[in-house]
Design a protein around this motif. Structure first.
Motif, short mmCIF file in Angstrom:
data_model
loop_
_atom_site.label_atom_id
_atom_site.label_comp_id
_atom_site.label_asym_id
_atom_site.label_seq_id
_atom_site.Cartn_x
_atom_site.Cartn_y
_atom_site.Cartn_z
N TRP A 192 -40.26 69.12 47.05
CA TRP A 192 -40.47 67.96 47.93
C TRP A 192 -39.21 67.09 47.95
O TRP A 192 -38.59 66.83 46.93
CB TRP A 192 -41.65 67.14 47.43
CG TRP A 192 -42.16 66.15 48.44
CD1 TRP A 192 -41.62 64.95 48.76
CD2 TRP A 192 -43.32 66.31 49.27
NE1 TRP A 192 -42.35 64.33 49.74
CE2 TRP A 192 -43.42 65.14 50.07
CE3 TRP A 192 -44.28 67.30 49.41
CZ2 TRP A 192 -44.43 64.95 51.00
CZ3 TRP A 192 -45.30 67.11 50.33
CH2 TRP A 192 -45.37 65.95 51.11
N SER A 218 -47.43 73.86 63.06
CA SER A 218 -48.51 73.63 64.02
C SER A 218 -48.95 74.93 64.68
O SER A 218 -50.14 75.26 64.73
CB SER A 218 -48.04 72.62 65.07
OG SER A 218 -48.99 72.47 66.09
N SER A 242 -52.62 69.08 66.93
CA SER A 242 -51.31 69.23 66.30
C SER A 242 -50.19 69.55 67.28
O SER A 242 -49.07 69.06 67.13
CB SER A 242 -51.38 70.32 65.22
OG SER A 242 -51.78 71.56 65.78
N ALA A 250 -53.34 68.53 61.44
CA ALA A 250 -51.96 68.83 61.04
C ALA A 250 -50.94 67.91 61.69
O ALA A 250 -49.92 67.57 61.08
CB ALA A 250 -51.63 70.29 61.38
N PHE A 307 -51.00 64.82 62.19
CA PHE A 307 -50.90 63.52 61.53
C PHE A 307 -50.04 63.58 60.26
O PHE A 307 -49.80 62.54 59.64
CB PHE A 307 -52.29 63.00 61.19
CG PHE A 307 -53.13 62.73 62.40
CD1 PHE A 307 -52.88 61.62 63.20
CD2 PHE A 307 -54.14 63.60 62.78
CE1 PHE A 307 -53.65 61.38 64.34
CE2 PHE A 307 -54.91 63.36 63.91
CZ PHE A 307 -54.66 62.24 64.69
N PHE A 308 -49.59 64.78 59.91
CA PHE A 308 -48.77 64.92 58.71
C PHE A 308 -47.27 64.97 59.06
O PHE A 308 -46.48 65.46 58.27
CB PHE A 308 -49.18 66.19 57.96
CG PHE A 308 -50.52 66.08 57.30
CD1 PHE A 308 -50.65 65.50 56.05
CD2 PHE A 308 -51.67 66.52 57.95
CE1 PHE A 308 -51.89 65.40 55.44
CE2 PHE A 308 -52.91 66.42 57.35
CZ PHE A 308 -53.02 65.85 56.09
N GLU A 309 -46.91 64.44 60.20
CA GLU A 309 -45.51 64.46 60.62
C GLU A 309 -44.62 63.70 59.65
O GLU A 309 -43.56 64.18 59.25
CB GLU A 309 -45.38 63.88 62.02
CG GLU A 309 -43.96 63.86 62.55
CD GLU A 309 -43.88 63.20 63.91
OE1 GLU A 309 -42.82 62.61 64.20
OE2 GLU A 309 -44.86 63.27 64.67
N GLU A 310 -45.03 62.49 59.26
CA GLU A 310 -44.20 61.70 58.34
C GLU A 310 -44.12 62.33 56.96
O GLU A 310 -43.02 62.43 56.40
CB GLU A 310 -44.73 60.26 58.27
CG GLU A 310 -44.47 59.47 59.55
CD GLU A 310 -44.70 57.99 59.37
OE1 GLU A 310 -44.93 57.55 58.22
OE2 GLU A 310 -44.66 57.26 60.37
N PRO A 311 -45.25 62.78 56.36
CA PRO A 311 -45.11 63.50 55.08
C PRO A 311 -44.24 64.75 55.20
O PRO A 311 -43.50 65.07 54.27
CB PRO A 311 -46.56 63.87 54.73
CG PRO A 311 -47.39 62.86 55.43
CD PRO A 311 -46.66 62.55 56.70
N PHE A 312 -44.32 65.44 56.34
CA PHE A 312 -43.51 66.64 56.53
C PHE A 312 -42.03 66.27 56.57
O PHE A 312 -41.18 67.00 56.05
CB PHE A 312 -43.92 67.34 57.83
CG PHE A 312 -43.28 68.69 58.01
CD1 PHE A 312 -43.69 69.77 57.25
CD2 PHE A 312 -42.28 68.89 58.94
CE1 PHE A 312 -43.10 71.02 57.42
CE2 PHE A 312 -41.69 70.13 59.12
CZ PHE A 312 -42.10 71.21 58.35
N TYR A 367 -41.04 65.74 53.06
CA TYR A 367 -41.01 67.04 52.38
C TYR A 367 -39.69 67.76 52.64
O TYR A 367 -39.07 68.29 51.72
CB TYR A 367 -42.19 67.87 52.85
CG TYR A 367 -42.12 69.34 52.48
CD1 TYR A 367 -42.38 69.75 51.18
CD2 TYR A 367 -41.79 70.30 53.44
CE1 TYR A 367 -42.32 71.10 50.84
CE2 TYR A 367 -41.74 71.64 53.11
CZ TYR A 367 -42.00 72.04 51.81
OH TYR A 367 -41.92 73.37 51.47
N HIS A 417 -37.42 59.03 59.92
CA HIS A 417 -38.50 59.66 60.66
C HIS A 417 -38.18 59.68 62.14
O HIS A 417 -37.60 58.73 62.68
CB HIS A 417 -39.82 58.91 60.41
CG HIS A 417 -40.25 58.93 58.97
ND1 HIS A 417 -40.73 60.06 58.36
CD2 HIS A 417 -40.25 57.95 58.02
CE1 HIS A 417 -41.03 59.79 57.10
NE2 HIS A 417 -40.74 58.51 56.86
#
Length: 638
Positions: A54, A349, A404, A479, A481-486, A489, A495
């Motif tokens: 990460w 996605s 997604s 999936a 909604f996980f753009e920022e965590p991705f 990562y 962002h």
């Protein structure tokens, strides 16, 4: 990270696949559960490394592998970083769900040990491919992936079309693989290493010391990209993928969502991430990036147009895969951090909703026993769970919020706007509009159209098939909604957010695509007949010509068969005739004449007179006797 996770995540399914036939001897149910458990263990090991990498962290391990004459070694190794763990997790996790789904789909099929062996081997090879730290190891797994796809596409080998499709996939992808191998060998000859990191350092030094080396580097990168064109079915090597639908549907899902075709995207992403990082080689390798973007955009558009007219439930989704892969390559070729990130977010996605769409198609085929969407209809009530799952997948593919695909496609649109290439931008827009249209056509024909006799006895798939559908449908919704965590990562410091122009473009795409789908298909659900009858359009001169062009795939396959199959047969017949008439017959006649001359020269030695013959016989004996006596008494030493 679990102990030795980077090694065991691919060694377990590869070694485990060997024991599949043995476990099947314990019973059919044991043989079916074993590959699911083995793939799930691989997924656990792969996912266990997510937190360790990460933020862009890199873990590399090496071992001695092949000894060299100078005392050095070619090393094998694993490279765990956000990119490799992303693809390894996708391959192993989706592979587990697809193998689980196979228990229901393949329930009554023969050859199950062979099927599950290659499915596990496939998953292991893909995980090994993305975790390799050097190009030689990558290439070995690359070829294993190709072998597994050939075996699984042609699984029903007694069916001529399936056997042909497997061979077609194998031969077509070999073209790209040869280019890839040449690129690897050229880099090794120049730099003396297969290690991706060492190649990157070596190329930087080479270009610093010799500006004229630019052409060599670009040539090597284009050859490597040739491998990606073949594996990911990009123009002009895209022709194998639609025919690959001859394999079982779970195989199609595995190839399209988790393994084979994603390998090409990974290769280009890895090349741009590690071997020739953008910040060091962006301007120098501009022709390489431009080639990737152009081929990707053209492929995306051509495949989308062909998806409009296909009637096979899986081929529509197959052309969608080719098109979406084209968008990924387009984003990678835009030579920007946003382009690279958007392509990988779309990989995540797409992997989810494409697995969902193929497995949904399999559930429908399992129920109605036909692949022809014109022979379906009315399944919304017969198969409600499959309908909801298919709708979620269709919405994600079309880029309808909040699914997604909306988030990942918006980033690709933003990247194309940022690049300032109007042609690429327009191809992305038109491709996306057509995607919405043919996806909604697919939904209408299968679920909303008037029922056909084939769909009258349809029923919902068993739970072992619907549970994976529901899991994937949920992920398709969440999936995005996980753009920022991705972003965190991957290890990026900021962002990305689409601009108002990108949002406006997305709105235009959705309105245009849905309007076309409504006019030609969806309006029939309320009106009984569509606003525009597609059959009437096809009867017109222009519509008929265009439909014929698209149904025949722009005649690209036809041209290939004419040149490479018919042409080869014609050439071989000419060569055979020449060899038979000129070479073989000429040699035979020449040999006969030589023997005749030889006989003529020696025939006079035979007079036919017994006196002469006996005299010669006696003379020979006398000469031999004299030689014997001389040797016996030592008068002559021979």
């Amino acid at each position: 990270m679990l102990p030795f996770a980077a090694w065991l995540s691919w060694l377990i399914p590869i070694i485990g696949s060997v024991f599949v036939p043995i476990v099947f001897r314990l019973g059919k149910r044991a043989g079916e559960i074993y590959p699911v458990l083995t793939a799930s263990v691989s997924a656990v090991f792969s996912l266990s490394m997510v937190l360790d990498v990460w933020g862009g962290k890199v873990i590399e391990e090496r071992v001695k592998w092949i000894p060299l004459p100078d005392g050095n070694w070619i090393e094998a190794g694993v490279l765990a970083d956000p990119l490799s763990i992303l693809f390894a997790s996708i391959a192993s996790f989706l592979g587990t769900l697809i193998i689980l789904y196979s228990i229901g789909y393949m329930e009554h099929e023969e050859g199950l040990p062979r099927y599950y062996f290659f499915m596990l081997f496939f998953v292991g090879a893909m995980v090994g491919l993305v975790l390799s730290n050097n190009l030689l190891q990558t290439y070995i797994f690359w070829e294993i992936v190709g072998l597994c796809s050939y075996a699984l596409i042609g699984f029903w080998y007694r069916k001529p079309s399936a056997a042909h499709a497997g061979i077609k996939a194998f031969v077509t992808t070999r073209v790209g693989d040869v280019a890839f191998l040449i690129g690897i060998l050229l880099l090794y000859k120049s730099l003396g290493t297969f290690s991706m990191h060492e190649i990157s350092v070596g190329l930087e030094e080479l270009l610093s010391n010799d500006p004229n080396a630019k052409g060599f580097v670009i040539a090597c990168m284009l050859l490597i990209f040739g491998g990606a064109i073949g594996k990911s079915a990009q123009f002009p090597l895209h022709v194998w993928l639609p025919d690959a639908m001859e394999g079982p549907t779970p195989v199609s899902a595995l190839i399209h969502a988790a393994t084979m075709v994603k390998a090409g995207v990974y290769l280009v992403a890895r090349t741009a991430f590690t071997i020739v990082p953008l910040e060091a080689f962006g301007r120098i390798l501009a022709p390489w990036y431009e080639t990737i973007a152009t081929i990707g955009a053209v492929t995306a558009f051509l495949a989308a147009t062909m998806g409009l007219v296909m009637n096979d439930i899986k081929r529509v989704v197959a052309y969608s895969t080719i098109s979406q892969l084209g968008l990924m390559f387009t984003a990678l070729g835009l030579a920007s951090e946003l382009g690279w990130f958007s392509s990988q977010f779309h990989v995540l996605s797409h992997s989810i909703f494409k697995a969902l769409l193929f497995l949904s198609a399999g559930a429908v085929i399992h129920a109605v026993h036909t692949n022809n969407i014109d022979e379906m209809g009315g399944l919304v009530r017969k198969m409600p769970l499959t309908f909801v799952a298919s709708l979620f997948g269709a919405f994600a593919l079309s880029g309808i919020p909040p699914f997604s695909g909306f988030f990942s496609k918006d980033l690709i649109i933003e990247a194309s706007l940022e690049a300032g290439n109007s042609i690429i931008y327009l191809l992305v827009v038109f491709t996306s509009i057509l995607t919405v249209t043919y996806t909604m056509r697919w939904i209408y024909k299968i679920f909303l159209a008037p029922p056909s006799p084939e769909s009258s006895h349809a029923h919902e798939a068993p739970k072992v098939m619907t549970v994976p559908l529901l899991i994937l449908a949920t992920l398709s919704l969440l999936a995005g909604f996980f753009e920022e965590p991705f972003t965190s990562y991957i290890g990026l410091h900021h962002h990305f957010k689409p601009s108002p122009s990108a949002y406006a473009t997305s709105a235009i795409i959705l309105i245009s695509g849905l309007s076309l789908a409504y006019a030609f298909y969806l309006s029939a659900t309320s009106r009984g007949v569509p606003l525009i009858n597609p059959v009437s359009v096809r009867k017109g001169r222009l519509g008929s010509a265009l439909h014929k062009l698209l149904v025949n795939r722009y005649y690209i396959d036809h041209a290939y068969y004419k040149v490479f199959v018919d042409g080869t047969l014609w050439l071989s017949s000419k060569i055979r005739r020449y060899v038979e008439e000129k070479v073989i017959e000429g040699f035979n006649y020449a040999l006969a004449r030589a023997m005749q001359s030889f006989v003529q020269a020696f025939r006079y030695l035979q007079t036919g007179s017994s006196n002469v013959n006996i005299s010669g016989y006696a003379l020979g004996i006398a000469i031999l006797l004299i030689i014997f006596l001389l040797l016996l008494f030592g008068g002559v030493h021979v």
